[in-house]
Write an enzyme that holds these catalytic residues in place. Structure first.
Site: not given
Ligand code: RRO
Length: 324
Positions: A48, A133
């Site tokens: 993640k 993100c």
């Molecule tokens: O954690 C998120 O809300 C998230 C991330 Br970092 C990302 O790069 N893409 C996404 O769809 N959710």
């Protein structure tokens, strides 16, 4: 004669036994998640996206999928253990296969702190810098701001280049997770910035940011954060993903990692035909679990066999256009 198709590939200088693996974000927060991915039929494992500090993420519900995987929406809000933890966990995963860490600092300086540290951790084979993100309030996606992107890449590539510290030579695959682009001028702008630097790979694409899925019966949004707005994944984003894979394959010399709308071996095949060297699986992993990888690999092998292909390079990037 051995005609069983091989799915082996490489990202930068890192060799993979097979070309499918998890998209950063899905079932890859904890050590247990990461070990489960390592034991599955994945080519590598990626964490993640991490930040300097531990994060719980956004309030629940923050994920929703429709029943047949047509679309998913998430506003996870970067839940993760923190970068030091992924540095520690790397030794537990790299004994199985290459381990990549995704990095998504809340500020440019935070990215540099994390890259400096992680670039010296021996059990990490690659780093994916997440420039896309969509779910942090007040933090625009860097991939849509070409000036900020250039400045960040200048600093990041200085850190990530081959270097020697304490007598140990370090060189990791370094790549970017890009947002989807929708306009040809934006593909060109992004590629121009990327081509100034030594970037090994590009992952195309992150979720399509700030979509809105609603429940017409309840007359309500389906996730809580940001009044229901979130990143869209699932089958509906495949066309956008393939376009991004193919554009960046044409416009840069980076290895391209396809991500978006992968549910079957045909989807993996199409990403590779567009130029991808490997293919990540997000929404389908969430819906099906880690067994999706052996199924996808098997389905891809069957397609290759039926076409007489024995290796990915037989068809990678060989998408035909319609001539006059
Ligand atoms: O954690 C998120 O809300 C998230 C991330 Br970092 C990302 O790069 N893409 C996404 O769809 N959710």
């Amino acid at each position: 004669m051995n005609n069983i198709p091989s799915l082996s590939t490489s990202i930068g200088h890192i060799n993979l036994d097979t070309c499918t693996y998890n998209a950063s974000g899905v079932n890859c927060i904890t050590e247990e998640n990461l070990r489960e991915l390592a034991l599955a039929s994945t080519g590598l494992v990626i964490s993640k996206s991490c930040t300097l500090e531990y994060r719980d993420g956004n309030p629940l519900p923050r994920y929703y999928e429709d029943k047949d995987g047509m679309y998913t929406i998430n506003s996870s809000g970067l839940p993760n253990l923190n970068y030091l933890e992924y540095g520690k966990i790397s030794s537990k995963i790299s004994c199985y296969k290459p381990f990549f860490v995704s990095v998504a600092g809340l500020k440019p300086d935070n990215n540099m702190i994390m890259l400096r540290y992680l670039s010296d951790v021996g059990n990490i084979s690659g780093i994916e810098l997440n420039l896309s993100c969509p779910n942090i309030v007040g933090k625009p996606q860097i991939g849509y701001d070409f000036e900020s992107m250039e400045e960040i890449l200048r600093r990041a590539t200085e850190i990530m280049g081959p270097h020697q510290r304490e007598g140990i030579v370090n060189r990791k695959a370094f790549g970017l997770k890009l947002p989807p682009y929708f306009d040809i001028s934006h593909f060109n702008n992004a590629a121009e910035v990327i081509n100034e630097f030594k970037i090994d790979f590009l992952t195309c694409i992150n979720s399509i940011g700030n979509g809105l899925i609603i429940d017409p019966v309840e007359e309500r949004v389906v996730i809580k954060p940001k009044n229901g707005f979130g990143g869209i994944g699932g089958k509906v984003i495949k066309a956008t993903a393939l376009a991004n894979v193919n554009q960046f394959y044409r416009l840069t010399n980076c290895d391209i990692i396809g991500c978006g709308g992968v549910q079957t071996g045909i989807d993996v095949f199409e990403h590779i035909l567009c130029g991808a060297k490997a293919v990540q699986v997000g929404s389908q992993l969430k819906m099906e679990g880690v067994l999706c990888f052996s199924r996808l690999n098997q389905e891809l092998k069957q397609i290759m066999e039926s076409k007489g292909y024995t290796k990915l390079e037989d068809f990678r990037g060989k998408l035909k256009v319609i001539e006059d």
